[in-house]
Design a protein around this motif. Sequence first.
Motif, short mmCIF file in Angstrom:
data_model
loop_
_atom_site.label_atom_id
_atom_site.label_comp_id
_atom_site.label_asym_id
_atom_site.label_seq_id
_atom_site.Cartn_x
_atom_site.Cartn_y
_atom_site.Cartn_z
N GLU A 249 0.84 -1.20 0.00
CA GLU A 249 0.00 0.00 0.00
C GLU A 249 0.87 1.24 0.00
OE1 GLU A 249 -3.28 0.51 2.68
OE2 GLU A 249 -4.03 -1.52 2.29
N VAL A 250 0.67 2.07 -1.00
CA VAL A 250 1.41 3.33 -1.05
C VAL A 250 0.82 4.27 -0.01
CG1 VAL A 250 2.12 5.24 -2.52
CG2 VAL A 250 1.77 2.97 -3.52
N PRO A 251 1.63 4.74 0.94
CA PRO A 251 1.08 5.63 1.98
C PRO A 251 0.56 6.94 1.38
CG PRO A 251 3.28 4.84 2.56
CD PRO A 251 3.05 4.47 1.13
N PRO A 252 -0.34 7.60 2.12
CA PRO A 252 -0.86 8.88 1.65
C PRO A 252 0.27 9.87 1.33
CG PRO A 252 -2.05 8.15 3.59
CD PRO A 252 -0.91 7.20 3.40
N PRO A 377 -12.07 3.37 -3.45
CA PRO A 377 -10.86 2.54 -3.34
C PRO A 377 -9.81 3.18 -2.43
CG PRO A 377 -10.88 3.68 -5.44
CD PRO A 377 -12.19 4.00 -4.77
N MET A 378 -9.97 4.46 -2.10
CA MET A 378 -9.03 5.11 -1.19
C MET A 378 -9.57 5.11 0.24
SD MET A 378 -6.57 5.64 -3.17
CE MET A 378 -5.45 6.54 -2.10
N ARG A 379 -10.72 4.46 0.43
CA ARG A 379 -11.39 4.35 1.72
C ARG A 379 -11.67 5.73 2.33
NH1 ARG A 379 -7.00 0.91 4.02
NH2 ARG A 379 -6.66 -0.58 2.35
N LEU A 380 -12.14 6.63 1.51
CA LEU A 380 -12.56 7.95 1.99
C LEU A 380 -14.08 7.92 2.18
CD1 LEU A 380 -10.44 10.15 -0.44
CD2 LEU A 380 -9.86 9.41 1.87
N GLU A 381 -14.61 9.05 2.65
CA GLU A 381 -16.06 9.17 2.81
C GLU A 381 -16.56 10.29 1.90
OE1 GLU A 381 -16.79 8.28 7.40
OE2 GLU A 381 -14.96 9.39 7.01
N ASP A 404 -6.43 12.92 -0.77
CA ASP A 404 -6.11 11.54 -1.13
C ASP A 404 -6.95 11.06 -2.32
OD1 ASP A 404 -4.57 11.64 1.10
OD2 ASP A 404 -5.19 9.70 1.90
N ARG B 314 -14.10 6.33 12.07
CA ARG B 314 -13.82 6.65 10.67
C ARG B 314 -13.05 5.50 10.03
NH1 ARG B 314 -12.12 11.80 10.08
NH2 ARG B 314 -11.84 11.19 7.93
N PRO B 315 -13.29 5.28 8.74
CA PRO B 315 -12.53 4.23 8.07
C PRO B 315 -11.05 4.62 7.97
CG PRO B 315 -13.87 5.43 6.49
CD PRO B 315 -14.23 5.97 7.84
N LYS B 316 -10.20 3.62 7.97
CA LYS B 316 -8.77 3.88 7.82
C LYS B 316 -8.48 4.08 6.35
CE LYS B 316 -6.24 2.57 11.26
NZ LYS B 316 -6.21 1.53 12.26
N ARG B 317 -7.94 5.22 5.99
CA ARG B 317 -7.75 5.48 4.57
C ARG B 317 -6.64 4.60 3.99
NH1 ARG B 317 -4.25 11.05 4.21
NH2 ARG B 317 -3.31 10.92 6.26
N PHE B 318 -6.66 4.50 2.68
CA PHE B 318 -5.72 3.65 1.95
C PHE B 318 -4.28 4.05 2.31
CE2 PHE B 318 -3.12 2.37 -1.62
CZ PHE B 318 -3.68 1.18 -2.05
N GLY B 319 -3.51 3.05 2.72
CA GLY B 319 -2.09 3.29 2.97
C GLY B 319 -1.76 3.82 4.35
N GLU B 320 -2.79 4.04 5.17
CA GLU B 320 -2.53 4.71 6.44
C GLU B 320 -1.72 3.86 7.41
OE1 GLU B 320 -5.82 6.16 9.05
OE2 GLU B 320 -5.09 8.05 8.24
N LYS B 322 0.41 1.51 6.80
CA LYS B 322 1.80 1.44 6.36
C LYS B 322 2.53 2.73 6.67
CE LYS B 322 1.73 -2.63 4.52
NZ LYS B 322 0.86 -2.94 3.39
N ALA B 323 1.80 3.85 6.55
CA ALA B 323 2.44 5.14 6.77
C ALA B 323 2.95 5.22 8.20
CB ALA B 323 1.45 6.28 6.51
#
Lengths: 445, 328
Positions: A249-252, A377-381, A404, B314-320, B322-323
């Motif tokens: 997973e590429v971090p933010p 896919p970025m798990r945002l709202e 993001d 809140r959902p954990k955003r993509f890559g969080e 790992k960050a």
Amino acid sequence: MPRGAFRGGIHPPENKSLTSGLPIVPAQQPSKVYVLLHTTSCPLNPLVAKGDQVLKGQKLADTDQKFGVPVHSPVSGKVAGISTVRTANGHDDTAIIVESDGNDTLHESCVPVKNPLSLSRDEIIAAIREAGIVGMGGAEFPTHIKLAVPPSAKVDTLLLNGAECEPYLTADHRLMLERPQDVVAGAQILMRALDVRKCVIAIEDNKPDAVQALTKEAASVPEIEVMAVRTKYPQGAEKQLIKSTLGREVPPRCLPFHVGVVVNNVGTAVAVADKFYRGLPLVERVVTITGSAAAKPANLLAKIGTTAAELVEQCGGVKGELGKVIFGGPMMGQAVFSLDVPTSKGTSGILLMTAEEARQREVLPCIRCGRCVDACPMRLEPAILHQWAEQQFWAEADAYHACDCIECGVCAFECPSKRPLVQAIRHAKFEIGRLRKAAKERGAK
Amino acid sequence: MAESTLIVSPAPHIRSGVTTPALMRDVVISLIPACAAGVYFFGARALVSLAAAIVGTVGAEYILERITGRPVTIGDWSAVVTGVLLAMVLPPHVPWWILVLSGFFTIGVVKLLFGGLGFNVFNPALAGRAFAVAAWSALANSGYIWPAGAEAAHWVQGFDAVSTATPLTLLKMGEIGGIPMTRFYAPLFFGNVAGSLGETSALALLVGAAYLLWREHISLRIPLTYIGTVAVITSLYGHDPLFHILSGGLILGAFFMATDYVTSPMNPKGQTIFAIGCGVLTALIRIFGGYPEGVCYSILIMNAAVPLIDRFARPKRFGEVKARGQNA
């Protein structure tokens, strides 16, 4: 999570069968082409003047700036002028207009490179820049910048993106099917440029013939693995594809090289092969002409800078009432205001939608169904980001990670109330960028 | 070429076929089996109740929006959903005017005053029920009847004294006595017991819920977590969990009320917290509270907590993840 998958995503109607069985055919010689002087964020300085005779592949403009790449003439003929044209995104840009003489005479600089794999990294990257190569998937990010990863980044894998997850588009599919040897040859040069020993070519499993063709072609190259990934939009988004293929997973706010990967489109690999083995800079590309309003859909090998009107015309023109013209796919493509817009290096398709398909849907209030949250896919709202944007609460939008957003469009696709979610988030990103810049400037003073 | 007519709008240029009105209509369709069961067990009176509630909710939305000069939104079917659900959560024999007035209350106060569709904090049907029960408690509570010829009614001693008692009321009053709980399973499952109009038949409700699941309008996360929590807590206190699951409004509430989009959290984590909260409150009210049934108030209380849940779960955003790992 199973291999080949990421969380979220959607399954829009694919509509690829309109063109997936149609071989790539060369487009007719255009009457004239518009070579834009602004492919990346850097403006280019013209090297020719009105009235000059130019040959196919001749460099027409270049820049000293790091992010800039030169442009070349896609045809042989005469420079009819350098003037302002309206581009696909609605902005004005300067273009060199070349009238074709119909002969396609090749410029003397267009010679194949001998033994490309024996060149140094820097030599390969310089040649790629010189060929004007940018990301062919649509973003048009300069390839030489992508390849010049900082030495601190430990890149171990080249990921070739053959997912082509956008509905309708089949340009990459046909390319992988018809020119697998060039995909593999380009991949080897790119691997050399990155000094990596591993390459993964990822293809959505709705293209088993392309998987087969490339697997066969790459059989003799043990470093290259061809991987079928699940058909799910946006599988071809960089970060999602890395997750699907390599589980990373590429971090933010990070780039793929932070997790040791560089991603290139399969079309870019073919462009690289064209440069090194045929001596051809990036002057043509495959464009899928498709949609319910296209009389005869096709996959055309078209000169970059040909107007959409010329390409559509040779495909039998428009069928029915034309409502919308999109450069690219229906999920992320750009709606254009006129067919008289030239294609650019990233134009993978021209989608013609009927008036009925283009009809604007009634926007209803958000019912908080959460479909956008499930699909993101970025798990945002997205629904909440939209609220912040509506209220112009930019700091809150930032805290909810508006930046993001990859603008893939799944939230707006899924929304039963047809709310303009991507548009709102894009607006928020823009305002957040402005605020950050202003804060930085204040800090500098 | 008619280029001047081209539409230029931002991506995406295609949209899914699911629309909000179609979705609401599907919810109405999913409620038909339970309503039919209500009519079957409680007679034509149930039809009058359903009609009165729909007239109340849709009429209120139409009239109030006309008066306030707002666009009339009855075409989105959401007021119909509220009306049907309102009738379903009230006893079958309440006077029709109570349903009409409760319909007006729930649309006027609970929905429109808060901003209309999408902005109400509380589940409109349940708030309407709470209103009816508070305003006309005697009338509302005497509305429970046993279906004609219901066998289970005769198992209870001194039945005449409690002819309007639901199984949960009987349990609370200790009237079930020595009758094995398992004897109630079949009547409760099929719906041949006293209860609210649309809550008695677990079978009919599950058929409707299956339709919503098949159409992918709801997921099992909230209903199963909710019901599971009730089962765990009631069995911890020595109650029969299956009796609790099948009786009262738990299945109706878990599948059709707690899953209400507007008044439940949007992301999976929040939905789980919300459903556990509903389950804990329902079980506690049933075991320790003054009321025999707790589904209505449990969901209403958790509705009020939704903004808070949305804010913190809140959902954990993509890559969080790992960050963080990288920084460490």
